[in-house]
Design an enzyme around this catalytic site. Structure first.
Site, PDB file in Angstrom:
ATOM      1  N   LYS A 178      19.559   7.430 -17.062  1.00  0.00           N
ATOM      2  CA  LYS A 178      21.079   8.288 -17.642  1.00  0.00           C
ATOM      3  C   LYS A 178      22.153   7.173 -16.986  1.00  0.00           C
ATOM      4  CE  LYS A 178      20.890  12.021 -17.993  1.00  0.00           C
ATOM      5  NZ  LYS A 178      20.301  13.878 -18.134  1.00  0.00           N
ATOM      6  N   GLY A 179      21.858   6.842 -15.620  1.00  0.00           N
ATOM      7  CA  GLY A 179      22.947   6.009 -15.007  1.00  0.00           C
ATOM      8  C   GLY A 179      23.001   4.968 -15.208  1.00  0.00           C
ATOM      9  N   GLU A 224      19.197  -1.157 -14.657  1.00  0.00           N
ATOM     10  CA  GLU A 224      18.919  -0.148 -13.874  1.00  0.00           C
ATOM     11  C   GLU A 224      21.008   0.191 -12.971  1.00  0.00           C
ATOM     12  OE1 GLU A 224      17.961   2.419 -13.441  1.00  0.00           O
ATOM     13  OE2 GLU A 224      16.253   2.344 -12.180  1.00  0.00           O
ATOM     14  N   ASP A 225      20.907   0.993 -13.034  1.00  0.00           N
ATOM     15  CA  ASP A 225      22.257   1.221 -11.853  1.00  0.00           C
ATOM     16  C   ASP A 225      22.058   0.755 -10.259  1.00  0.00           C
ATOM     17  OD1 ASP A 225      20.638   3.799 -11.791  1.00  0.00           O
ATOM     18  OD2 ASP A 225      21.894   5.294 -12.387  1.00  0.00           O
ATOM     19  N   ASP A 228      16.994   2.323  -5.592  1.00  0.00           N
ATOM     20  CA  ASP A 228      17.163   3.614  -4.339  1.00  0.00           C
ATOM     21  C   ASP A 228      15.440   3.469  -3.160  1.00  0.00           C
ATOM     22  OD1 ASP A 228      18.529   5.797  -2.779  1.00  0.00           O
ATOM     23  OD2 ASP A 228      16.926   6.966  -3.437  1.00  0.00           O
ATOM     24  N   LYS A 288      19.876   0.186  -2.843  1.00  0.00           N
ATOM     25  CA  LYS A 288      19.786   0.922  -1.421  1.00  0.00           C
ATOM     26  C   LYS A 288      18.790   0.381  -0.600  1.00  0.00           C
ATOM     27  CE  LYS A 288      21.827   5.114  -2.270  1.00  0.00           C
ATOM     28  NZ  LYS A 288      21.792   6.630  -2.151  1.00  0.00           N
ATOM     29  N   PHE A 310      24.579   8.275  -0.581  1.00  0.00           N
ATOM     30  CA  PHE A 310      24.773   9.321  -2.081  1.00  0.00           C
ATOM     31  C   PHE A 310      26.335   8.514  -2.524  1.00  0.00           C
ATOM     32  CE2 PHE A 310      24.832  11.701  -5.182  1.00  0.00           C
ATOM     33  CZ  PHE A 310      22.669  11.332  -5.789  1.00  0.00           C
ATOM     34  N   ASP A 361      25.643   9.645 -10.637  1.00  0.00           N
ATOM     35  CA  ASP A 361      25.825  11.158 -11.156  1.00  0.00           C
ATOM     36  C   ASP A 361      25.381  11.491  -9.844  1.00  0.00           C
ATOM     37  OD1 ASP A 361      22.794  11.082 -11.614  1.00  0.00           O
ATOM     38  OD2 ASP A 361      23.471  13.692 -12.054  1.00  0.00           O
ATOM     39  N   ARG A 374      30.289  10.769 -13.584  1.00  0.00           N
ATOM     40  CA  ARG A 374      29.560   9.749 -14.249  1.00  0.00           C
ATOM     41  C   ARG A 374      30.685   9.160 -14.265  1.00  0.00           C
ATOM     42  NH1 ARG A 374      23.586   9.754 -14.735  1.00  0.00           N
ATOM     43  NH2 ARG A 374      22.463  11.176 -15.345  1.00  0.00           N
TER      44      ARG A 374
HETATM   45  P1  IMP Z   1      14.594   5.952  -6.937  1.00  0.00           P
HETATM   46  O1  IMP Z   1      13.326   6.004  -8.215  1.00  0.00           O
HETATM   47  O2  IMP Z   1      14.313   6.156  -5.755  1.00  0.00           O
HETATM   48  O3  IMP Z   1      14.552   3.776  -6.551  1.00  0.00           O
HETATM   49  O4  IMP Z   1      15.572   6.174  -7.880  1.00  0.00           O
HETATM   50  C1  IMP Z   1      16.512   5.323  -8.920  1.00  0.00           C
HETATM   51  C2  IMP Z   1      17.618   6.709  -9.565  1.00  0.00           C
HETATM   52  O5  IMP Z   1      17.534   7.343  -8.762  1.00  0.00           O
HETATM   53  C3  IMP Z   1      18.094   5.455 -10.144  1.00  0.00           C
HETATM   54  O6  IMP Z   1      17.995   5.015 -11.232  1.00  0.00           O
HETATM   55  C4  IMP Z   1      19.696   6.744 -10.205  1.00  0.00           C
HETATM   56  O7  IMP Z   1      19.507   7.376 -11.578  1.00  0.00           O
HETATM   57  C5  IMP Z   1      18.984   7.454  -8.918  1.00  0.00           C
HETATM   58  N1  IMP Z   1      19.623   7.615  -7.499  1.00  0.00           N
HETATM   59  C6  IMP Z   1      19.223   6.888  -6.779  1.00  0.00           C
HETATM   60  N2  IMP Z   1      20.027   6.705  -5.570  1.00  0.00           N
HETATM   61  C7  IMP Z   1      21.927   6.925  -6.094  1.00  0.00           C
HETATM   62  C8  IMP Z   1      22.674   7.357  -6.007  1.00  0.00           C
HETATM   63  O8  IMP Z   1      23.090   7.044  -4.581  1.00  0.00           O
HETATM   64  N3  IMP Z   1      23.997   7.798  -6.023  1.00  0.00           N
HETATM   65  C9  IMP Z   1      23.559   8.374  -7.761  1.00  0.00           C
HETATM   66  N4  IMP Z   1      21.768   7.918  -8.289  1.00  0.00           N
HETATM   67  C10 IMP Z   1      21.078   8.091  -7.348  1.00  0.00           C
HETATM   68 MG    MG Z   2      20.329  10.401 -11.384  1.00  0.00          MG
END
Ligand code: IMP
Ligand code: MG
Length: 178
Positions: free
Chosen positions: A42-43, A98-99, A102, A130, A151, A158, A164
């Protein structure tokens, strides 16, 4: 809500400016093409709404829902894809929206999943990156901002489905999520 925030990292104005630049770059790179843009819910919902309006191409807009966090601030390592790919990928110029990148786990799984359907091309547009937290070597071809290892919430991002709706991006006070 604001008392839970530490610092505002990206203001509404800064985000707006950067999203226009990303849109302009995509318009240039995909001139004469009709990309299939897939937002990861949803991000992405706020970012994609703004980005889409800066795209002047005849693009197709779709969504997939993915989640790996649940009610936590660290990735669970398992990614759930909640919607089927019920649209044609083969031969399309796909841009994943993508938002935030991470650990990279979510995106690498989705990327592979989409790539297995033989798109003509496949790129990623992420608002935030990040890099300090990366577990999987993956990057975005279009990137808004490289952010510190905190974070973040707001502009679609969110914590436990809250924040959000903030129009800017801020770091959350660690005591809120620890
Ligand atoms: P990844 O699989 O660890 O790269 O995570 C990606 C997803 O985790 C993103 O699409 C976000 O929804 C969520 N996410 C990662 N870091 C943050 C943050 O700092 N704040 C909020 N959501 C995050
Ligand atoms: Mg999320």
């Amino acid at each position: 809500m604001e008392e839970d925030l530490k610092d505002v990292l990206y203001t509404e104005e800064q985000i707006k400016q950067r999203v226009i630049e990303l849109g302009a770059q995509i318009n240039k790179d995909y001139e004469g093409k009709a990309p299939l843009m897939i937002g990861i819910l949803k991000g992405c919902f706020v970012f994609f709404a703004d980005l889409a309006r800066s795209i002047k191409l005849q693009c197709e807009i779709r969504f997939l829902i993915a989640s790996s966090y649940g009610f936590s601030s660290v990735t669970s390592g398992t990614v759930k894809i909640g919607t089927e790919l019920d649209f044609e990928i083969e031969g399309r110029d796909v841009i994943i929206v993508e938002d935030i990148l991470d650990s990279g786990v979510t995106l690498s799984i989705l990327r592979e999943h989409i790539a297995s359907h033989n798109p003509a091309s496949l790129k990623v547009c992420a608002l935030l990156d990040k890099p300090a937290r990366r577990q999987v070597p993956i990057s975005a071809e279009y990137l808004g901002f490289t952010c510190p290892d905190e974070f973040l919430v707001g502009y679609g991002l969110d914590y436990a489905e809250r924040y959000r709706n903030l129009p800017y991006i801020a770091s959350l006070k660690p005591e809120v999520y620890s």
